[in-house]
Design a protein around this motif. Sequence first.
Motif, short mmCIF file in Angstrom:
data_model
loop_
_atom_site.label_atom_id
_atom_site.label_comp_id
_atom_site.label_asym_id
_atom_site.label_seq_id
_atom_site.Cartn_x
_atom_site.Cartn_y
_atom_site.Cartn_z
N PRO A 191 0.82 -1.22 0.00
CA PRO A 191 0.00 0.00 0.00
C PRO A 191 0.85 1.26 0.00
CG PRO A 191 0.14 -0.88 2.19
CD PRO A 191 0.85 -1.86 1.29
N ILE A 247 -1.67 5.24 3.85
CA ILE A 247 -2.83 4.48 4.31
C ILE A 247 -2.61 4.09 5.77
CG2 ILE A 247 -4.14 2.33 4.08
CD1 ILE A 247 -3.67 2.42 1.14
N THR A 259 -2.55 1.97 9.03
CA THR A 259 -2.36 0.52 9.15
C THR A 259 -3.67 -0.21 9.37
OG1 THR A 259 -0.16 0.90 10.03
CG2 THR A 259 -1.10 -1.26 10.39
N GLN A 287 -5.52 -0.47 6.10
CA GLN A 287 -4.78 -1.40 5.24
C GLN A 287 -5.06 -2.84 5.65
OE1 GLN A 287 -0.55 -0.82 5.44
NE2 GLN A 287 -0.14 -2.91 4.82
N THR A 337 -6.94 -5.62 3.33
CA THR A 337 -6.22 -6.85 2.98
C THR A 337 -6.97 -8.09 3.46
OG1 THR A 337 -4.12 -5.67 3.09
CG2 THR A 337 -4.01 -8.06 3.21
#
Length: 73
Positions: free
Chosen positions: A6, A10, A12, A15, A19
């Motif tokens: 990423p 972004i 965490t 993200q 994901t």
Amino acid sequence: MWKASPPPQIPTDAQDRITTALGKLNNAGMEKAADAVEIIAEVPRYQRSQPPEGMDTAPSLDGPEGPQEGGER
């Protein structure tokens, strides 16, 4: 399994959530997710003021100004 690196801006948590959700999808689900993200990315409220480093910033041929030559007016 597909894993993208990423952009550094972004958070965490976002993200990780993205994901994790993408990891649950089949190919058809990934296509739908990509469509949804593209729609969200067009909303000014959710756009960055500066594109992430390394991203192509060239306008698309059918951008907000429309076709430059030979198009309908």
